[in-house]
Design an enzyme around this catalytic site. Structure first.
Site, mmCIF file in Angstrom:
data_model
loop_
_atom_site.group_PDB
_atom_site.id
_atom_site.type_symbol
_atom_site.label_atom_id
_atom_site.label_comp_id
_atom_site.label_asym_id
_atom_site.label_seq_id
_atom_site.Cartn_x
_atom_site.Cartn_y
_atom_site.Cartn_z
ATOM 1 N N TRP A 16 0.804 -1.228 0.000
ATOM 2 C CA TRP A 16 0.000 0.000 0.000
ATOM 3 C C TRP A 16 0.837 1.278 0.000
ATOM 4 O O TRP A 16 1.826 1.397 0.715
ATOM 5 C CB TRP A 16 -0.893 -0.014 1.240
ATOM 6 C CG TRP A 16 -1.632 1.256 1.451
ATOM 7 C CD1 TRP A 16 -1.219 2.353 2.174
ATOM 8 C CD2 TRP A 16 -2.920 1.609 0.927
ATOM 9 N NE1 TRP A 16 -2.179 3.337 2.129
ATOM 10 C CE2 TRP A 16 -3.223 2.899 1.379
ATOM 11 C CE3 TRP A 16 -3.840 0.932 0.121
ATOM 12 C CZ2 TRP A 16 -4.416 3.550 1.060
ATOM 13 C CZ3 TRP A 16 -5.029 1.572 -0.202
ATOM 14 C CH2 TRP A 16 -5.306 2.862 0.262
ATOM 15 N N ASP A 19 -0.582 9.100 0.414
ATOM 16 C CA ASP A 19 -0.018 10.435 0.161
ATOM 17 C C ASP A 19 1.495 10.456 -0.044
ATOM 18 O O ASP A 19 2.221 9.794 0.690
ATOM 19 C CB ASP A 19 -0.268 11.346 1.365
ATOM 20 C CG ASP A 19 -1.688 11.328 1.866
ATOM 21 O OD1 ASP A 19 -2.540 10.662 1.274
ATOM 22 O OD2 ASP A 19 -1.935 11.993 2.891
ATOM 23 N N GLN A 35 3.151 7.669 2.340
ATOM 24 C CA GLN A 35 2.340 6.910 3.279
ATOM 25 C C GLN A 35 2.328 5.466 2.798
ATOM 26 O O GLN A 35 1.939 5.180 1.664
ATOM 27 C CB GLN A 35 0.915 7.466 3.332
ATOM 28 C CG GLN A 35 0.797 8.765 4.100
ATOM 29 C CD GLN A 35 0.988 8.548 5.593
ATOM 30 O OE1 GLN A 35 0.096 8.084 6.282
ATOM 31 N NE2 GLN A 35 2.176 8.856 6.089
ATOM 32 N N SER A 76 0.858 11.706 7.526
ATOM 33 C CA SER A 76 1.483 12.596 6.549
ATOM 34 C C SER A 76 2.196 13.801 7.159
ATOM 35 O O SER A 76 1.874 14.243 8.264
ATOM 36 C CB SER A 76 0.434 13.071 5.551
ATOM 37 O OG SER A 76 0.124 11.994 4.695
ATOM 38 N N ARG A 142 -3.716 17.372 11.724
ATOM 39 C CA ARG A 142 -2.648 16.639 11.035
ATOM 40 C C ARG A 142 -2.099 17.297 9.777
ATOM 41 O O ARG A 142 -2.526 18.348 9.358
ATOM 42 C CB ARG A 142 -3.147 15.236 10.675
ATOM 43 C CG ARG A 142 -4.380 15.184 9.784
ATOM 44 C CD ARG A 142 -4.727 13.696 9.532
ATOM 45 N NE ARG A 142 -5.945 13.536 8.757
ATOM 46 C CZ ARG A 142 -7.160 13.370 9.276
ATOM 47 N NH1 ARG A 142 -7.323 13.360 10.592
ATOM 48 N NH2 ARG A 142 -8.205 13.221 8.492
ATOM 49 N N GLU A 195 -8.000 17.901 4.509
ATOM 50 C CA GLU A 195 -6.742 17.192 4.737
ATOM 51 C C GLU A 195 -5.613 17.843 3.928
ATOM 52 O O GLU A 195 -5.847 18.544 2.949
ATOM 53 C CB GLU A 195 -6.866 15.709 4.336
ATOM 54 C CG GLU A 195 -7.873 14.935 5.186
ATOM 55 C CD GLU A 195 -7.857 13.439 4.933
ATOM 56 O OE1 GLU A 195 -7.833 12.684 5.916
ATOM 57 O OE2 GLU A 195 -7.874 13.014 3.761
ATOM 58 N N TRP A 278 -10.298 8.431 -2.276
ATOM 59 C CA TRP A 278 -10.579 7.592 -1.098
ATOM 60 C C TRP A 278 -11.882 6.797 -1.234
ATOM 61 O O TRP A 278 -12.106 5.833 -0.505
ATOM 62 C CB TRP A 278 -10.614 8.454 0.178
ATOM 63 C CG TRP A 278 -9.277 8.611 0.852
ATOM 64 C CD1 TRP A 278 -8.577 9.765 1.025
ATOM 65 C CD2 TRP A 278 -8.491 7.579 1.473
ATOM 66 N NE1 TRP A 278 -7.396 9.520 1.704
ATOM 67 C CE2 TRP A 278 -7.325 8.184 1.994
ATOM 68 C CE3 TRP A 278 -8.650 6.208 1.653
ATOM 69 C CZ2 TRP A 278 -6.329 7.475 2.673
ATOM 70 C CZ3 TRP A 278 -7.654 5.498 2.329
ATOM 71 C CH2 TRP A 278 -6.519 6.124 2.825
#
Ligand code: FRU
Length: 451
Positions: A16, A19, A35, A76, A142, A195, A278
């Site tokens: 996987w 970002d 990520q 991130s 975040r 985000e 997403w």
């Protein structure tokens, strides 16, 4: 279904990826963190994977830079070269200035910002102080993006408050002690949480203008996630937009982009994003890799009536990878070879481009009535993927540039004023093209990633 691994776009060797993180030029190389779940093909055990490159295109994957640890995901964030060692995290002079990353530690109902450091120009990494450097005791807080603000002589970090649809602006003399100086938002698209913010300057007509980009989780330009931006001013503390929000990319699959820090050419701005949405990211039927980044894109601003528009074009380094010229004569089926990346140039008139596999048409891209359209099919289980997606073409001259790399399609039109990014999931690999109602030309491209 056989979804080929892209050959020109970055994917993790295995498992996987979401970002891009910590994009920075250090130690003579471009560093790309991402990520990453180093254990499986789904979002979990979040860590910073690491790759580096000398040309932004040929990436070499390294060991995981910042691994997941019990009780804490490494979410991130960004990285900067701390030239003057303001953080004191540098070594004893050897290895050059420290490269400092600021990332979100995702714990149990708690997110806060932490530091990590490299003392060898970005090659190897260690976690910094165990305590967070920016913690508001929140569950969601975040994606810090740090940069040096020269006129104020301070570091600035933009950090998102997802639920509030706000971006907090913080400053620091040393990357360790942060004070909040302003808050932006809610504004623009607020249907979903916010985000991955970025705030950067672009020079246009001898003047500096600032761009604030922030992603939205719902209500993107084609549904689901997307990236919006404002153009305005920044005085080191407050970002003031001079116009309304716009979409950075009109396609369905452009998310979480951030810009590189410390590029050697002054004034150059390059970003890349995660080529996904997403809505279905966790269900992509690809293996052994899952998740792909866009090509790096160079950014600038152009006048658009009384406003400013962001333009994006693939970095010029890409042209060095052109291999064989390719002609697309009107109506003729042209074999292109399985998995061969293509860089095509088409006119801004009406046309239809069919993407063909051995079994027939897999996807269709066309220009009609001043708009770009794409139809793509979906495999079973990929709700929200299939459909026809449309984006208005900006007025004005230019051409349409189409980058096709197995399951990725990036389209740039009108000098980069339109960017349109979409995944494709062909049942069989695309091996031929047919263009109707126009003549096109292009190149086959050298692969930079092993299949
Ligand atoms: C965006 C995002 C970030 C977060 C990371 C977790 O895609 O949700 O907000 O830090 O991914 O992997």
């Amino acid at each position: 279904m056989a979804v080929l691994r892209p050959r020109l776009h970055f994917t993790a060797r295995r498992f996987w990826l979401n970002d891009p993180n910590g994009l920075v030029f250090a130690g003579g190389r471009y560093h790309l963190f991402f990520q990453h779940n180093p254990r499986a093909g789904n979002h979990g055990y979040m860590s910073w994977g690491h790759a580096s490159s000398v040309d932004l295109l040929r990436w070499e994957e390294h060991e995981v830079a910042l691994p997941w640890r019990e009780g804490q995901d490494v979410f991130s964030g960004s990285a900067v070269v701390d030239w003057r060692n303001t953080s004191g995290l540098g070594g004893a002079g050897e290895g050059g200035p420290p490269v400092v990353a600021m990332f979100t530690g995702n714990g149990f109902y708690h997110q806060a910002q932490y530091l990590a450091v490299s003392r060898d120009g970005g090659e190897t990494w260690a976690f910094g102080p165990p305590e967070p450097v920016l913690d508001e005791g929140k569950q969601d807080f975040r994606d810090p993006k740090v940069f040096w603000y020269a006129p104020g002589g301070s570091w600035v970090s933009v950090v998102v408050h997802p639920d509030e649809r706000q971006v907090g602006v913080y400053t620091s003399p040393d990357l360790r002690v942060w004070s909040q100086v302003s808050v932006f938002g809610p504004a623009g698209g607020v249907a979903g949480i916010w985000e991955v913010p970025d705030l950067f300057a672009l020079e246009v007509a001898g003047q500096e203008r600032w761009v604030l980009k922030v992603d939205v989780f719902e209500g993107g330009p084609q549904g689901g996630t997307g990236a919006q931006y404002w153009v305005g001013d920044f005085d080191g503390r407050v970002f003031t937009p001079s116009q309304g929000a716009r979409w950075a990319d009109a396609g369905k699959d452009f998310y979480a982009a951030i810009t590189f820090s410390d590029l050697p050419q002054s004034g150059r701005r390059v970003w890349l994003g995660w080529l996904n949405n997403w809505v279905y990211a966790n269900r992509l039927p690809t293996t052994p890799w899952q998740g792909v980044l866009t090509l790096p894109r160079e950014l600038s601003l152009v006048q658009d009536g009384p406003e400013w528009a962001l333009t994006q074009v693939p970095v010029p380094e890409l042209e060095a990878l052109r291999e064989e010229p390719l002609a697309l004569p009107d109506g003729q089926q042209v074999e292109v070879g399985e998995g061969v990346p293509l860089d095509l140039t088409l006119p801004m008139t009406s046309w239809i481009l069919q993407l063909l596999s051995a079994r027939g048409e897999e996807a269709r891209l066309w220009l009609e009535d001043g708009a770009l359209h794409l139809t793509r099919a979906a495999p079973v289980g990929m709700d929200g993927f299939a459909g026809t997606f449309t984006a208005a073409l900006p007025d004005g001259p230019g051409e349409v540039r189409v980058l096709l790399d197995t399951c990725t399609l990036e389209v740039f039109a009108a000098g980069g004023r339109l960017a349109f990014t979409q995944l494709l999931l062909p049942d069989e690999p695309i091996t031929a093209l047919r263009l109707r109602d126009a003549d096109g030309r292009g190149w086959t491209m050298r692969a930079t990633q092993a299949p």
